[in-house]
Write an enzyme that holds these catalytic residues in place. Structure first.
Site, PDB file in Angstrom:
ATOM      1  N   ASP A  46       0.894  -1.130  -0.039  1.00  0.00           N
ATOM      2  CA  ASP A  46      -0.087   0.022   0.025  1.00  0.00           C
ATOM      3  C   ASP A  46       0.951   1.246   0.097  1.00  0.00           C
ATOM      4  O   ASP A  46       1.489   1.504   0.961  1.00  0.00           O
ATOM      5  CB  ASP A  46      -0.957   0.056   1.325  1.00  0.00           C
ATOM      6  N   TYR A  51       2.972  10.049   0.476  1.00  0.00           N
ATOM      7  CA  TYR A  51       4.281   9.553   1.537  1.00  0.00           C
ATOM      8  C   TYR A  51       5.433   9.838   1.042  1.00  0.00           C
ATOM      9  O   TYR A  51       6.415   9.744   1.939  1.00  0.00           O
ATOM     10  CB  TYR A  51       3.893   7.875   1.547  1.00  0.00           C
ATOM     11  N   LYS A  79      -2.466   6.042  -4.419  1.00  0.00           N
ATOM     12  CA  LYS A  79      -3.548   7.008  -4.084  1.00  0.00           C
ATOM     13  C   LYS A  79      -3.226   8.241  -4.787  1.00  0.00           C
ATOM     14  O   LYS A  79      -2.022   8.666  -4.781  1.00  0.00           O
ATOM     15  CB  LYS A  79      -3.558   7.182  -2.721  1.00  0.00           C
ATOM     16  N   HIS A 112      -7.140   9.697  -2.513  1.00  0.00           N
ATOM     17  CA  HIS A 112      -6.758   9.733  -1.057  1.00  0.00           C
ATOM     18  C   HIS A 112      -7.609  10.310   0.111  1.00  0.00           C
ATOM     19  O   HIS A 112      -7.754   9.507   1.078  1.00  0.00           O
ATOM     20  CB  HIS A 112      -5.502  10.220  -0.938  1.00  0.00           C
TER      21      HIS A 112
END
Length: 325
Positions: A46, A51, A79, A112
């Site tokens: 994931d 990130y 995402k 997201h």
């Protein structure tokens, strides 16, 4: 090892029930974590643009494809970030993600958050007049973004599309407007935040739930759920770790679960599943009764997002509401 169970999505694709989360990992930690995970049996990863570590994941994938696994054996989720909710930026961000990962497609691509930012000024654009706030795009609706996601799926660059952090009314708005049901809703899910109404609705309409932060977190200074006495008691009874019990709690509820770790021992341990009895499950569930806690609320973020998403008490002061359609 895990029990090797798969979830069948409404697209017909199969999703490994236990995956590796990569949120809140420090720079230069994720490359090693992903390589360790795949070499020890993980097949579900994931990821997300925000990130800021997808390039590291890409380097790890080069080390394990095809020597350890084929691309087809992995299920890779990423995402779409808030500043790319319009069609042009959305496809550009997807292409950037694929380039970072060294891949030609994603298995699953999620919106997201049900929040859009004004594009063109970084990942979290600052508000020009309100210090400490992000600049929201209040015109682009969730339905607009969902229609963009549908078009991205038609390119073949993503095999399935879904959402993250969406409520019942958000998902219902997408389905009512387009007839296209998200494959997945990825949400914060742990014994302090069971969200039974949302879980029931998603099951009714065929949306699978993936649980992030299954161990809770300490954003608000509360102890980690792995320190809870009931969780520890069940873990001792089963000869398991508290983290394994919390992952098993999510599995009992039918979720796929994506615990995050960058430590080799914990990555391996989190993948070793245990099964809860009904009694064990009820004991762990009871710790949230009258004690609900949602940790991940954007109005708390720095910079804050001045928008109500979840009808939480802390959001009552928010100026704006989600533009669904």
């Amino acid at each position: 090892m895990s029990f090797g169970k798969f979830i069948r999505l409404n697209t017909g694709a199969t999703l490994p029930q236990i995956g590796l989360g990569t949120w809140l990992s420090k720079p230069n930690e994720v490359e090693s974590a992903v390589e360790i995970a795949v070499r020890n049996g993980y097949r579900h990863l994931d990821l997300a643009r925000i990130y800021r570590n997808q390039d590291e994941v890409g380097r790890a994938l080069k080390k394990v494809i095809p020597s350890v696994v084929t691309r087809e054996q992995l299920f890779i989720t990423s995402k779409l970030w808030n500043c790319s909710h319009k069609q042009g930026p959305a496809e550009a961000e997807l292409d950037e993600t694929l380039e970072q990962l060294g891949l030609s497609y994603l298995d699953l691509y999620l919106i997201h958050w049900p929040v859009a930012f004004e594009p063109g000024n970084g990942l979290v654009p600052p508000h020009p007049t309100k210090e400490g706030e992000a600049l929201l795009d209040l015109e682009t609706s969730l339905v607009d973004t969902w229609k963009t996601m549908i078009k991205l799926k038609e390119t073949g660059k993503v095999k399935a599309i879904g959402v993250s952090n969406f409520t019942i009314k958000h998902i219902k708005g997408l389905i009512d407007a387009t007839g296209v049901v998200p494959a997945v809703n990825q949400i914060e899910a742990h014994p302090l935040l069971p969200q039974d109404d949302l879980v029931a609705y998603c099951k009714q309409v065929g949306v699978h739930i993936t649980a992030y932060s299954p161990l809770g977190n300490n954003f608000v200074g509360k102890p980690m759920l792995t320190e809870n006495a009931a969780v520890k008691e069940v873990a001792e009874k089963l000869g398991a770790t508290p983290a394994q019990v919390l992952v098993a709690w999510g599995v009992y509820r039918g979720y796929s679960v994506i615990p995050k770790s960058v430590q080799e021992g914990r990555i391996i341990s989190n993948f070793k599943q245990v099964a809860l009895s009904e009694g064990d499950y009820k004991k762990v569930t009871a710790i949230g009764e009258g004690n609900f806690e949602r940790f991940n609320i954007p109005i708390r973020f720095q910079p804050k997002w001045d928008i109500e998403l979840f009808n939480e008490e802390i959001e009552k002061t928010a100026t704006y509401r989600v533009n669904i359609a």
